[in-house]
Design a protein around this motif. Structure first.
Motif: not given
Length: 119
Positions: A16-30
């Motif tokens: 779950r932490d990794l999924e949240v971090a991945s989502g945050e990384a996607t937002q940061l990339e956008a």
């Protein structure tokens, strides 16, 4: 088995932490892509502004000799106007003198006519 369940729960938490971090990384990339797009837009505006500045500067430099000539001509015209004004003032003074002389001559003429009629 308890250790296995504990590891499973720990693994699910990490997932779950990794999924949240991945989502945050996607937002940061956008956001980074959006900022890069804005930066490119600003760079294009700066390039257009620099080009416009160069064009305006060239126009000003090209106009300067003409402006200098206009300034010289205006100064000459001002000098001629001042000279003409002085000449007009002199002519005006001469005209006033001529009118005064005329008035004196008319008085003499009247006196002479009066004397001639009296004789």
């Amino acid at each position: 088995e308890m250790l296995l369940n504990s590891n499973k729960v720990l693994l699910e938490g990490k997932t779950r932490d990794l999924e949240v971090a991945s989502g945050e990384a996607t937002q940061l990339e956008a956001r980074l892509a959006e900022q890069n797009s804005r930066l490119r837009h600003v760079q294009e505006e700066l390039e257009r502004a620099a080009s416009e500045k160069a064009r305006v500067t060239a126009s000003i430099e090209a106009a300067q000799p003409g402006l200098t000539e206009l300034k010289r001509l205006a100064s000459e015209a001002r000098g001629r106007t001042e000279a003409q004004h002085a000449e007009l003032s002199s002519l005006d003074a001469e005209a006033e003198d001529a009118w005064a002389t005329c008035a004196v001559l008319q008085q003499r003429l009247r006196r002479m006519e009066a004397t001639g009629q009296a004789l």
